[in-house]
Design a protein around this motif. Structure first.
Motif, PDB file in Angstrom:
ATOM      1  N   ARG A  78      22.466  22.667  44.715  1.00 55.88           N
ATOM      2  CA  ARG A  78      23.726  21.958  44.515  1.00 55.88           C
ATOM      3  C   ARG A  78      24.435  22.488  43.267  1.00 55.88           C
ATOM      4  N   GLN A  79      23.660  22.688  42.193  1.00 59.01           N
ATOM      5  CA  GLN A  79      24.248  23.231  40.967  1.00 59.01           C
ATOM      6  C   GLN A  79      24.787  24.639  41.193  1.00 59.01           C
ATOM      7  N   TYR A  80      24.050  25.468  41.925  1.00 64.77           N
ATOM      8  CA  TYR A  80      24.516  26.819  42.224  1.00 64.77           C
ATOM      9  C   TYR A  80      25.798  26.787  43.038  1.00 64.77           C
ATOM     10  N   ALA A  81      25.871  25.862  43.996  1.00 63.91           N
ATOM     11  CA  ALA A  81      27.087  25.743  44.811  1.00 63.91           C
ATOM     12  C   ALA A  81      28.270  25.320  43.957  1.00 63.91           C
ATOM     13  N   GLU A  82      28.048  24.382  43.044  1.00 63.59           N
ATOM     14  CA  GLU A  82      29.127  23.956  42.147  1.00 63.59           C
ATOM     15  C   GLU A  82      29.567  25.104  41.243  1.00 63.59           C
ATOM     16  N   GLN A  83      28.602  25.843  40.718  1.00 63.70           N
ATOM     17  CA  GLN A  83      28.930  26.974  39.856  1.00 63.70           C
ATOM     18  C   GLN A  83      29.657  28.065  40.629  1.00 63.70           C
ATOM     19  N   ALA A  84      29.266  28.292  41.869  1.00 67.11           N
ATOM     20  CA  ALA A  84      29.938  29.302  42.694  1.00 67.11           C
ATOM     21  C   ALA A  84      31.383  28.888  42.963  1.00 67.11           C
ATOM     22  N   ALA A  85      31.597  27.607  43.235  1.00 72.60           N
ATOM     23  CA  ALA A  85      32.963  27.120  43.470  1.00 72.60           C
ATOM     24  C   ALA A  85      33.806  27.259  42.214  1.00 72.60           C
ATOM     25  N   GLU A  86      33.234  26.936  41.065  1.00 73.37           N
ATOM     26  CA  GLU A  86      33.963  27.070  39.791  1.00 73.37           C
ATOM     27  C   GLU A  86      34.268  28.533  39.504  1.00 73.37           C
ATOM     28  N   THR A  87      33.298  29.412  39.761  1.00 70.77           N
ATOM     29  CA  THR A  87      33.511  30.848  39.558  1.00 70.77           C
ATOM     30  C   THR A  87      34.622  31.352  40.465  1.00 70.77           C
ATOM     31  N   GLN A  88      34.632  30.913  41.712  1.00 71.52           N
ATOM     32  CA  GLN A  88      35.672  31.324  42.653  1.00 71.52           C
ATOM     33  C   GLN A  88      37.045  30.852  42.176  1.00 71.52           C
ATOM     34  N   ARG A  89      37.101  29.615  41.680  1.00 68.69           N
ATOM     35  CA  ARG A  89      38.373  29.089  41.171  1.00 68.69           C
ATOM     36  C   ARG A  89      38.861  29.901  39.973  1.00 68.69           C
ATOM     37  N   LEU A  90      37.940  30.219  39.060  1.00 71.69           N
ATOM     38  CA  LEU A  90      38.310  31.012  37.885  1.00 71.69           C
ATOM     39  C   LEU A  90      38.767  32.414  38.285  1.00 71.69           C
ATOM     40  N   LEU A  91      38.086  33.025  39.249  1.00 77.70           N
ATOM     41  CA  LEU A  91      38.489  34.356  39.700  1.00 77.70           C
ATOM     42  C   LEU A  91      39.859  34.330  40.369  1.00 77.70           C
ATOM     43  N   THR A  92      40.147  33.263  41.099  1.00 76.20           N
ATOM     44  CA  THR A  92      41.460  33.119  41.729  1.00 76.20           C
ATOM     45  C   THR A  92      42.541  32.992  40.666  1.00 76.20           C
ATOM     46  N   ASP A  93      42.265  32.173  39.645  1.00 68.49           N
ATOM     47  CA  ASP A  93      43.219  32.024  38.547  1.00 68.49           C
ATOM     48  C   ASP A  93      43.429  33.356  37.820  1.00 68.49           C
ATOM     49  N   MET A  94      42.345  34.072  37.573  1.00 64.26           N
ATOM     50  CA  MET A  94      42.437  35.346  36.880  1.00 64.26           C
ATOM     51  C   MET A  94      43.228  36.358  37.708  1.00 64.26           C
ATOM     52  N   SER A  95      43.018  36.347  39.011  1.00 67.51           N
ATOM     53  CA  SER A  95      43.751  37.247  39.890  1.00 67.51           C
ATOM     54  C   SER A  95      45.247  36.957  39.835  1.00 67.51           C
ATOM     55  N   ALA A  96      45.591  35.678  39.832  1.00 65.49           N
ATOM     56  CA  ALA A  96      47.009  35.300  39.738  1.00 65.49           C
ATOM     57  C   ALA A  96      47.596  35.740  38.399  1.00 65.49           C
ATOM     58  N   GLN A  97      46.836  35.578  37.324  1.00 66.85           N
ATOM     59  CA  GLN A  97      47.309  36.000  36.000  1.00 66.85           C
ATOM     60  C   GLN A  97      47.488  37.510  35.941  1.00 66.85           C
ATOM     61  N   LEU A  98      46.562  38.254  36.528  1.00 68.89           N
ATOM     62  CA  LEU A  98      46.685  39.710  36.540  1.00 68.89           C
ATOM     63  C   LEU A  98      47.876  40.166  37.373  1.00 68.89           C
ATOM     64  N   ALA A  99      48.127  39.479  38.486  1.00 63.31           N
ATOM     65  CA  ALA A  99      49.293  39.819  39.305  1.00 63.31           C
ATOM     66  C   ALA A  99      50.581  39.569  38.513  1.00 63.31           C
ATOM     67  N   GLU A 100      50.632  38.457  37.786  1.00 61.71           N
ATOM     68  CA  GLU A 100      51.807  38.159  36.953  1.00 61.71           C
ATOM     69  C   GLU A 100      51.970  39.203  35.843  1.00 61.71           C
ATOM     70  N   LEU A 101      50.874  39.576  35.219  1.00 61.32           N
ATOM     71  CA  LEU A 101      50.921  40.602  34.173  1.00 61.32           C
ATOM     72  C   LEU A 101      51.386  41.932  34.749  1.00 61.32           C
ATOM     73  N   ASN A 102      50.915  42.274  35.928  1.00 62.99           N
ATOM     74  CA  ASN A 102      51.326  43.512  36.577  1.00 62.99           C
ATOM     75  C   ASN A 102      52.826  43.485  36.868  1.00 62.99           C
ATOM     76  N   ARG A 103      53.312  42.330  37.335  1.00 61.23           N
ATOM     77  CA  ARG A 103      54.739  42.205  37.612  1.00 61.23           C
ATOM     78  C   ARG A 103      55.557  42.360  36.335  1.00 61.23           C
ATOM     79  N   ARG A 104      55.123  41.729  35.270  1.00 61.92           N
ATOM     80  CA  ARG A 104      55.845  41.820  33.997  1.00 61.92           C
ATOM     81  C   ARG A 104      55.809  43.237  33.429  1.00 61.92           C
TER      82      ARG A 104
END
Length: 75
Positions: free
Chosen positions: A37-63
């Motif tokens: 259960r803890q691993y699943a929660e950590q995997a979900a949090e990691t996925q959320r952080l990676l999604t956020d980071m991807s969005a930030q990198l896309a914005e940085l690339n656009r700028r």
């Protein structure tokens, strides 16, 4: 009488060992499910952080592309 007492003690010892083993296995299964259960929660949090980071990198690339165009136009 001695033979019966020895058999009785062996049976009691075997039951105690089986009880301890069963309790240990049940505890390990409980710990494993908690760990999963803890691993699943950590995997979900990691996925959320990676999604956020991807969005930030896309914005940085656009700028960066915008800045590059502005600098090229300024030449």
């Amino acid at each position: 009488m001695d033979y019966t007492a020895s058999v009785f003690l062996v049976v009691i010892a075997a039951l105690l060992i089986a009880g301890v083993w069963y309790a240990a296995v049940r505890k390990r299964v409980t710990v494993s499910s908690d760990t999963q259960r803890q691993y699943a929660e950590q995997a979900a949090e990691t996925q959320r952080l990676l999604t956020d980071m991807s969005a930030q990198l896309a914005e940085l690339n656009r700028r960066t592309a915008d800045m590059h165009r502005i600098l090229k136009d300024a030449e």
